[in-house]
Design a protein around this motif. Structure first.
Motif, short mmCIF file in Angstrom:
data_model
loop_
_atom_site.label_atom_id
_atom_site.label_comp_id
_atom_site.label_asym_id
_atom_site.label_seq_id
_atom_site.Cartn_x
_atom_site.Cartn_y
_atom_site.Cartn_z
N MET A 298 0.85 -1.18 0.00
CA MET A 298 0.00 0.00 0.00
C MET A 298 0.89 1.25 0.00
SD MET A 298 -2.99 0.80 2.64
CE MET A 298 -4.07 2.15 2.41
N ALA A 299 0.54 2.19 -0.84
CA ALA A 299 1.33 3.40 -0.97
C ALA A 299 1.40 4.16 0.36
CB ALA A 299 0.74 4.30 -2.05
N ARG A 300 2.54 4.75 0.60
CA ARG A 300 2.75 5.50 1.84
C ARG A 300 2.05 6.86 1.82
NH1 ARG A 300 9.15 4.04 2.77
NH2 ARG A 300 8.74 2.16 3.99
N VAL A 301 1.67 7.31 0.64
CA VAL A 301 0.93 8.56 0.45
C VAL A 301 -0.32 8.17 -0.34
CG1 VAL A 301 0.99 10.84 -0.62
CG2 VAL A 301 3.07 9.91 0.43
N TYR A 302 -1.46 8.71 0.06
CA TYR A 302 -2.70 8.29 -0.61
C TYR A 302 -2.67 8.66 -2.08
CZ TYR A 302 -4.95 12.91 -0.82
OH TYR A 302 -5.26 14.19 -1.13
N LEU A 303 -3.35 7.85 -2.88
CA LEU A 303 -3.44 8.06 -4.31
C LEU A 303 -4.61 9.00 -4.61
CD1 LEU A 303 -2.89 4.38 -5.51
CD2 LEU A 303 -1.17 6.18 -5.22
N ILE A 304 -4.36 9.97 -5.44
CA ILE A 304 -5.36 10.96 -5.82
C ILE A 304 -6.52 10.26 -6.55
CG2 ILE A 304 -5.82 12.91 -7.41
CD1 ILE A 304 -4.18 13.85 -5.04
N GLU A 305 -7.72 10.54 -6.12
CA GLU A 305 -8.93 10.09 -6.84
C GLU A 305 -9.38 11.26 -7.69
OE1 GLU A 305 -10.24 7.14 -7.00
OE2 GLU A 305 -8.97 6.23 -5.44
N GLU A 306 -9.41 11.04 -8.98
CA GLU A 306 -9.69 12.16 -9.88
C GLU A 306 -11.03 12.82 -9.62
OE1 GLU A 306 -10.50 11.06 -14.14
OE2 GLU A 306 -9.69 9.15 -13.42
N THR A 307 -12.02 12.07 -9.18
CA THR A 307 -13.34 12.66 -8.92
C THR A 307 -13.33 13.61 -7.73
OG1 THR A 307 -13.94 10.71 -7.62
CG2 THR A 307 -14.62 10.72 -9.95
N ASN A 308 -12.33 13.48 -6.86
CA ASN A 308 -12.23 14.35 -5.69
C ASN A 308 -11.40 15.60 -5.93
OD1 ASN A 308 -13.65 12.37 -4.34
ND2 ASN A 308 -11.85 11.48 -3.37
N HIS A 309 -10.85 15.73 -7.14
CA HIS A 309 -9.95 16.85 -7.42
C HIS A 309 -10.28 17.50 -8.77
CE1 HIS A 309 -7.29 16.23 -3.98
NE2 HIS A 309 -7.57 14.95 -4.14
N PRO A 310 -11.39 18.22 -8.84
CA PRO A 310 -11.75 18.86 -10.11
C PRO A 310 -10.71 19.88 -10.57
CG PRO A 310 -13.19 19.60 -8.32
CD PRO A 310 -12.36 18.48 -7.78
N GLU A 311 -9.94 20.41 -9.64
CA GLU A 311 -8.90 21.38 -10.01
C GLU A 311 -7.78 20.73 -10.83
OE1 GLU A 311 -7.36 19.58 -6.15
OE2 GLU A 311 -9.31 20.01 -7.04
N LEU A 312 -7.72 19.41 -10.83
CA LEU A 312 -6.70 18.69 -11.59
C LEU A 312 -7.24 18.13 -12.91
CD1 LEU A 312 -5.08 16.66 -8.65
CD2 LEU A 312 -4.19 18.74 -9.75
N ALA A 313 -8.46 18.48 -13.25
CA ALA A 313 -9.12 17.87 -14.42
C ALA A 313 -8.30 18.03 -15.70
CB ALA A 313 -10.51 18.47 -14.60
N GLU A 314 -7.74 19.20 -15.93
CA GLU A 314 -6.96 19.42 -17.15
C GLU A 314 -5.70 18.56 -17.17
OE1 GLU A 314 -4.58 23.16 -19.01
OE2 GLU A 314 -6.65 23.55 -18.38
N ASP A 315 -5.01 18.51 -16.05
CA ASP A 315 -3.80 17.69 -15.96
C ASP A 315 -4.14 16.21 -16.14
OD1 ASP A 315 -2.19 19.94 -15.35
OD2 ASP A 315 -2.66 19.75 -13.22
N ILE A 316 -5.20 15.77 -15.48
CA ILE A 316 -5.62 14.37 -15.56
C ILE A 316 -6.02 14.01 -16.99
CG2 ILE A 316 -7.41 12.74 -14.84
CD1 ILE A 316 -7.22 14.12 -12.02
N ALA A 317 -6.75 14.88 -17.66
CA ALA A 317 -7.17 14.61 -19.04
C ALA A 317 -5.96 14.47 -19.95
CB ALA A 317 -8.10 15.71 -19.53
N ARG A 318 -4.96 15.30 -19.77
CA ARG A 318 -3.74 15.24 -20.59
C ARG A 318 -3.01 13.92 -20.37
NH1 ARG A 318 1.63 17.59 -19.18
NH2 ARG A 318 2.79 17.68 -21.12
#
Length: 175
Positions: A1-21
């Protein structure tokens, strides 16, 4: 298990552009590497650009690229990269499953060409000792141009960085 939580894209709309790329270049998937790196969007984007360049923006053939990447992962004992590159990318690039299996102990194997052996020796030296002997370097240069040598060196260095990042943060392989 990762020592730092993994980003869930649905919880971070501010990252939508980065995630889409990222997803656009990864077959629509947001893999765990990026789910972790997106804690720092600038670093995630910088890694994405570097990774795309060292893998697809060079004169390095796919077999050489995958041999170097998998060998770094073996030497650094990082299952994530071994699992991702061994079956999927290496076979797609024309390596055999026997070659992939032999990478853990490539020196006595007869499955690799002189060019591939020079690359593997260079990968080992860069990863294990960091300092590359003149002999290992000269042997590599018999098979690769100056540009390709620079590109291979960047590829090996980048995957040493990535495997160390993945190991330190205990990032789980994809399911």
């Amino acid at each position: 298990m990762a020592r730092v939580y993994l980003i869930e894209e649905t919880n971070h709309p501010e990252l939508a552009e980065d995630i889409a790329r990222i997803k656009g270049a990864r077959g629509g998937r947001l893999i765990n590497i990026y789910r972790l790196m997106l804690h720092s969007p600038a670093l995630a984007n910088a890694w994405f650009d570097l990774n795309q360049a060292v893998r697809y923006g060079t004169e390095i053939d796919g077999q050489s690229r995958e041999l170097a990447v998998i060998r770094v992962a073996i030497l650094n004992d990082v299952e994530y990269v071994q699992r991702a590159h061994g079956p999927a990318y290496a076979l797609k690039e024309g390596l055999t499953s026997e070659q992939v299996a032999a990478l853990a102990d490539w020196q006595p194997s007869k499955l690799f060409s002189e060019r591939q052996r020079a690359l593997l020796a260079y990968t080992d030296a860069m990863t294990r000792e960091i300092s590359v002997s003149d002999e290992v370097f000269a042997n590599l240069r018999k098979h690769f141009s100056e540009r390709q040598t620079v590109e291979l060196t960047m590829l090996i260095g980048a995957y040493n960085m990535l495997t160390r990042f993945l190991e330190a943060l205990k990032v789980d392989p994809e399911p």
